[in-house]
Design a protein around this motif. Structure first.
Motif, short mmCIF file in Angstrom:
data_model
loop_
_atom_site.label_atom_id
_atom_site.label_comp_id
_atom_site.label_asym_id
_atom_site.label_seq_id
_atom_site.Cartn_x
_atom_site.Cartn_y
_atom_site.Cartn_z
N SER A 216 -7.93 24.95 8.46
CA SER A 216 -8.37 23.62 8.88
C SER A 216 -9.78 23.66 9.44
CB SER A 216 -7.43 23.05 9.95
OG SER A 216 -6.14 22.85 9.43
N ASP A 217 -10.51 22.59 9.19
CA ASP A 217 -11.85 22.43 9.76
C ASP A 217 -11.91 21.12 10.54
OD1 ASP A 217 -13.21 24.75 8.76
OD2 ASP A 217 -13.09 23.85 6.77
N ILE A 218 -12.64 21.14 11.64
CA ILE A 218 -12.78 19.95 12.49
C ILE A 218 -14.26 19.64 12.68
CG2 ILE A 218 -12.52 19.06 14.84
CD1 ILE A 218 -9.97 20.54 15.11
N CYS A 219 -14.59 18.37 12.63
CA CYS A 219 -15.92 17.90 13.02
C CYS A 219 -15.75 16.77 14.03
CB CYS A 219 -16.72 17.41 11.81
SG CYS A 219 -17.36 18.75 10.77
N LEU A 220 -16.51 16.83 15.09
CA LEU A 220 -16.50 15.77 16.10
C LEU A 220 -17.77 14.93 15.94
CD1 LEU A 220 -15.39 17.77 19.28
CD2 LEU A 220 -13.99 16.81 17.44
N LYS A 221 -17.58 13.63 15.86
CA LYS A 221 -18.71 12.72 15.76
C LYS A 221 -18.81 11.96 17.08
CE LYS A 221 -20.77 9.25 12.71
NZ LYS A 221 -20.54 8.38 11.52
N HIS A 222 -19.80 12.34 17.90
CA HIS A 222 -19.93 11.76 19.23
C HIS A 222 -20.69 10.44 19.19
CE1 HIS A 222 -19.24 16.05 20.11
NE2 HIS A 222 -18.66 15.62 21.20
N SER A 223 -20.40 9.62 20.18
CA SER A 223 -21.17 8.39 20.33
C SER A 223 -22.60 8.75 20.72
CB SER A 223 -20.53 7.47 21.36
OG SER A 223 -20.26 8.16 22.56
N GLU A 224 -23.49 7.80 20.55
CA GLU A 224 -24.92 8.05 20.71
C GLU A 224 -25.25 8.58 22.11
OE1 GLU A 224 -29.04 5.72 19.51
OE2 GLU A 224 -27.29 4.57 20.13
N GLY A 225 -26.09 9.60 22.15
CA GLY A 225 -26.55 10.14 23.42
C GLY A 225 -25.99 11.51 23.75
N PHE A 226 -24.89 11.91 23.09
CA PHE A 226 -24.23 13.18 23.43
C PHE A 226 -24.57 14.23 22.37
CE2 PHE A 226 -21.71 9.76 25.30
CZ PHE A 226 -21.72 10.15 26.64
#
Length: 317
Positions: A216-226
């Motif tokens: 499995s692979d995970i990507c986190l898409k953060h809200s702007e600024g992080f």
């Protein structure tokens, strides 16, 4: 009157702009970023290094180093620079990790060559003389480390993390769970815990290796600024004391972070967490639970303002 008002308005605008620039700003490509220091954040997540001084004993002696760690030393346990048995005052420095937040603070992933670590505790001990001359461990009479614990697990081993490596290597089966009677200030007390020896300096972890099929692979898409400058992200396993740091920040999208070290186990219940440390003692946190599928998963992360204590409680519980 209008002129005075105009001057006051200019001063107010200048002060407001200065305050904003101190905490938040736009980086050259037009994206938004909070001002923060991820290394300073990690430092806050780590336990403080403990320093203890003692005189080398002439017989086996138990020396409490911290609430968690006791040290068993004997005459000849430590050697000076010339390889001779050291006698005199010793200074011990101890670094530890036993909670999810603490491993995140040290930026440690619980990864082995073939799988993951279900960890009990990690520690690093250094020995110096009182005048700060480095002492060596006698390989023929090494110190015994005791990590106090009321809970005994099966198949517990010792793993070592080599300098510059992100993996933990199998080091020894020499880990036993022992009950001892210790005397502190003339009072006898029964303690239980894991005991093991170390041959040299470095980080050691006691735990169990998890051999799981991973894909499995995970990507986190953060809200702007992080971004990687102010945020640390990681995966924890629901049923194991395991943490994997996410360090695959995307150069094209500064808010996106993926697992870059090792593919994660399939069908495992996990949580992903992101902590941001922002100037002005502001902390932001988000945590999402889900089950890992064989395909790539993208998770939306929207860290919200929390106190550091709130974040630690949510992580470690």
């Amino acid at each position: 009157m209008s002129r005075i008002f105009f001057i006051v308005l200019i001063i107010f605008t200048f002060l407001l702009t200065a305050c904003v620039k101190e905490t938040d700003y736009f980086i050259p490509d037009g994206t938004f970023e909070f001002v923060g220091d991820v290394q300073a954040l990690r430092q806050e997540l780590r336990p403080e290094t403990v320093f203890v001084n003692f005189e080398m004993p002439e017989e086996e002696t138990i020396i409490p180093i911290s609430d968690r760690v006791h040290l068993l030393v004997d005459e000849g346990t430590l050697l000076d620079e010339d390889g001779n048995s050291f006698s005199g005052e010793v200074e011990v420095s101890l670094r530890t990790a036993a909670e999810i937040s603490e491993w995140a603070g040290w930026d440690f992933s619980m990864i082995t060559e073939d799988g993951f670590l279900d960890a009990i505790a990690s520690q690093k001990i250094k020995f110096h003389s009182a005048d700060h001359i480095k002492l060596k461990i006698n390989p023929d009479n090494p110190p015994l480390i005791r990590w106090l614990s009321e809970e005994e697990r099966k198949e517990v081993y010792l793993f070592k993390r080599d300098k510059g490596s992100y993996k933990w290597n199998f080091h020894s089966t020499d880990v036993v769970f022992v009950e001892r009677e210790e005397i502190t200030d003339g009072v006898a007390e029964t303690t239980r815990g894991y005991e093991f020896t170390i041959s040299d300096e470095g980080w050691y972890t006691i735990g169990t290796e998890l051999l799981m099929p991973h894909g499995s692979d995970i990507c986190l898409k953060h809200s702007e600024g992080f971004t990687k400058k102010n945020t640390t992200s990681f995966v924890t396993f629901k049923n194991h004391n395991t943490l994997v740091i996410l360090n695959g920040w995307d150069t094209a999208n500064p808010y996106k972070n993926c697992n870059s070290l090792l593919r994660l186990p399939i069908n495992e219940d996990v949580k992903v967490a992101s902590i941001a440390g922002i100037s002005g003692n502001r902390y932001f946190f988000d945590q999402v639970s889900f089950n890992l599928s064989p395909s790539e998963i993208e998770i939306e992360m929207n860290p919200k303002r929390n106190s550091l204590n709130q974040i630690l409680n949510r992580l470690n519980n």
